[in-house]
Design a protein around this motif. Structure first.
Motif, PDB file in Angstrom:
ATOM      1  N   ARG A 293      16.923   8.805   5.341  1.00  0.00           N
ATOM      2  CA  ARG A 293      17.271   9.431   4.067  1.00  0.00           C
ATOM      3  C   ARG A 293      17.059  10.944   4.098  1.00  0.00           C
ATOM      4  N   TYR A 294      16.143  11.393   4.951  1.00  0.00           N
ATOM      5  CA  TYR A 294      15.808  12.817   5.014  1.00  0.00           C
ATOM      6  C   TYR A 294      16.285  13.473   6.322  1.00  0.00           C
ATOM      7  N   GLU A 345       6.482   4.611  -0.640  1.00  0.00           N
ATOM      8  CA  GLU A 345       6.667   4.824  -2.072  1.00  0.00           C
ATOM      9  C   GLU A 345       7.424   3.633  -2.639  1.00  0.00           C
ATOM     10  N   GLN A 349      13.746   1.688  -7.998  1.00  0.00           N
ATOM     11  CA  GLN A 349      14.897   1.737  -7.086  1.00  0.00           C
ATOM     12  C   GLN A 349      14.628   1.038  -5.769  1.00  0.00           C
ATOM     13  N   ASN A 352      10.823   3.334  -0.499  1.00  0.00           N
ATOM     14  CA  ASN A 352      11.214   4.579   0.144  1.00  0.00           C
ATOM     15  C   ASN A 352      10.087   5.008   1.079  1.00  0.00           C
ATOM     16  N   TRP A 353      10.455   5.528   2.234  1.00  0.00           N
ATOM     17  CA  TRP A 353       9.481   6.057   3.192  1.00  0.00           C
ATOM     18  C   TRP A 353       9.755   7.556   3.344  1.00  0.00           C
ATOM     19  N   ILE A 354       8.808   8.382   2.906  1.00  0.00           N
ATOM     20  CA  ILE A 354       8.997   9.835   2.912  1.00  0.00           C
ATOM     21  C   ILE A 354       8.321  10.412   4.155  1.00  0.00           C
TER      22      ILE A 354
END
Length: 582
Positions: A293-294, A345, A349, A352-354
């Motif tokens: 995602r990043y 996280e 939704q 999520n892995w930041i």
């Protein structure tokens, strides 16, 4: 020393914290693939063990020999892969357990302590006690698997998964290995191994790349454990594996890297239906920036740890690049030797892995230890590998909203990968030669082309040695060394009107899935070029387009069939361009 700054938010919006990792170099000499931590000299401070030395806390500047230091050859592999600190002898002093190269014995080095007058003599070489004659798998773990609140060594031996128990009355005597599977493991190496409770019965099971072994309620050391076949890897397996409730639904999911020397980090969601347990893969990071995602991308995730880095009650992933893990053989082998932690996280939704970078040039080895080495209630990261031994000291600092915002990773907005939803196994007629219907058609031999490639190499390859099929001109254009998203671009001759584009491509077990594009517009569905034998697709249609002016044909690597060797090669025998009304 170097400092990397990253951040995370707490529960209250007005409170912002950034996490700082200061790199402390123990040595830049390659001694071991792992490092451990524990209080070696009994002074209440955590010390670090890397290879033949222990480094005294709290500043780790003074080093003491455990055995004769022998620098290891970076073009080969160390004789020390893993180190754990524990009092195995029962005399009150912390000993060091060392597992060497896969398929070799493992030993406990006995802490000499002090003499009768209380004088420490830690600088004398420690006595070595071989406790097991053969340890295999590249991710053995010293953990409590049978619930006795003491650790066992989980590994493979003679091709069988199992664990070695320790007689804690005298842990320096040989340990006893208990096989719990048939001979289903690699005899010496093997990637992917873990411990955790999959089915929620309160007993730890053994996880491996091909499934999990269910611990029985009785006779765990004397019986075979029930095998559940699940594919926890899209390749050959990664590193340490963990059973953890990622999504908070009450059952344990599985966290693992996909391929120790290649790409991939995933969590596998546990799904229960009428008592049946299955798993769905969720990719965290793949082989292309678009698969995170990043936009984070690195290879060689040969070790993974799980720990609550930011203190929010959820466990985060700590991993990095095992620099030089297969020397020049791995993809992106010369990219930065990074270390990352991925913050878990949960929200409405989903999961999520930041990603936050903890170090830029230390890399990891085959073992990552996360432990509070300086007693500040913040987990630090202890590393050993080809780059030497390092400690990443963790700091947490309150900051302004602006500083916190600047520290957050940005969402990826770069090039996307082609979809694999409508992959076609397109094949056409094979006539043993090319016959054109009219003189208006253009036949372009692949081997005569000089295309541009975004990565890898292209050349002409003779196909006369492959007798199972026929290639026009007995040759092809051969593209190797590409990965997902890479492109090969061909300038087409100028043509008038609308044309049909046909091709003959090569298929084999190490060929990929490709997407054709004309001037960046997709042309048909992705084509799967996997076959167990080397052969052609036959003459297939790629599609139609308006040929007014000049055009560029692009071939983009979209992926590979799961059964294929993931080399993603491409071969073009010829292109055929002809008018639509021909």
């Amino acid at each position: 020393m170097s400092i990397s700054v990253f951040g995370e938010s707490t529960l209250q919006a007005e409170d912002k914290t950034i996490h700082t990792f200061e790199t402390v170099e123990l040595t830049d000499t390659y001694f071991s693939e792992g490092a451990g931590a524990g209080d070696i000299n009994g002074d209440g401070e955590m010390d670090i063990v890397y290879g033949p030395y222990w480094f005294a806390g709290p500043d780790f500047q003074a080093k003491h020999e455990i055995r004769k230091p022998v620098p290891q050859d970076r073009n080969r592999y160390a004789d020390n892969f893993f180190s754990w600190v524990n009092d195995f002898s029962g005399d009150g002093h912390a000993d060091i357990f060392v597992v060497g190269f896969p398929g070799t014995p493992a030993s406990v080095y006995e802490n000499p302590g002090s003499d009768a007058n209380g004088k420490e003599y830690h600088d004398s070489h420690w006595k070595q006690h071989q406790v097991i004659d053969w340890v295999s798998n590249e991710s053995p773990q010293l953990v409590d698997i049978v619930g006795d609140e003491r650790p066992e060594l989980v590994c493979t031996r003679d091709g069988m998964y199992g664990f070695a128990t320790i007689d804690w009355k005298d842990g320096l005597k040989p340990w006893t290995f208990h096989p719990v599977s048939e001979q289903i493991a690699a005899s010496r190496f093997g990637h992917g191994l873990g411990v955790g409770d999959i089915n929620g019965d309160g007993l730890n099971d053994i996880l491996f790349a091909g499934g999990w072994l269910e611990q029985p309620s009785k006779s765990a050391t004397t019986t075979r454990w029930r095998r559940h076949e699940i594919k926890f890897s899209t390749a050959y397996g990664g590193a340490e594996m963990f059973a953890y409730d990622v999504d908070g639904d009450g059952d344990n999911d599985v966290i693992t890297s996909e391929a120790a020397h290649d790409f991939g980090l995933s969590w596998y969601e546990q799904i229960r239906d009428n008592g049946q347990i299955t798993f769905q893969q969720h990719l965290i990071m793949g082989s292309h920036p678009a698969e995170n995602r990043y936009g984070v991308l690195f290879s060689e995730l040969h070790s993974v740890a799980l720990s609550d880095i930011d203190g929010d009650g959820l466990k985060d992933i700590v991993t990095g690049k095992t620099y030089w893990s297969h020397h020049r053989q791995s993809p992106m082998w010369d990219a930065g030797a990074v270390v990352y932690w991925f913050k878990l996280e949960r929200s409405e939704q989903g999961v999520n892995w930041i990603p936050y970078r903890a170090a830029s040039d230390t890399g990891i080895g085959r073992q990552v230890n996360v432990v509070d080495v300086n007693h500040d209630d913040l987990p630090d990261i202890v590393l050993g590998g080809m780059k030497g031994g390092h400690v990443l000291l963790h700091r947490a600092t309150s900051v302004s909203q602006a500083v916190w915002d600047a520290a957050q990773p940005k969402l990826y907005d770069g090039p996307k990968l082609p979809s694999l939803e409508n992959v076609s196994r397109k094949r056409g007629p094979k006539s043993g030669g090319i016959r054109l219907a009219s003189g208006n058609a253009n036949l372009i031999e692949g081997e005569a082309l000089k295309p541009e490639v975004s990565a890898g190499a292209v050349r002409s390859q003779s196909m006369s040695g492959f007798g199972g099929d026929h290639w026009s001109g007995d040759a092809q254009l051969f593209w190797t060394g590409a990965t997902r998203g890479d492109t090969l671009t061909i300038d087409l001759p100028e043509l008038a009107g609308s044309v049909k584009l046909e091709a003959i491509l090569t298929c084999a077990r190490d060929y990929g899935i490709v997407q054709f594009l004309i001037d960046d517009e997709t042309l048909g569905d992705p084509i799967d070029l996997y076959e167990s034998n080397v052969e052609t697709t036959g003459r297939i249609s790629l599609g139609e387009f308006s040929a007014a002016g000049s055009h560029r044909l692009r071939v983009q690597i979209a992926g590979a069939n799961p059964r294929a060797k993931q080399s993603m090669m491409f071969g073009l025998d010829c292109l055929i361009i002809r008018p639509v009304n021909d």
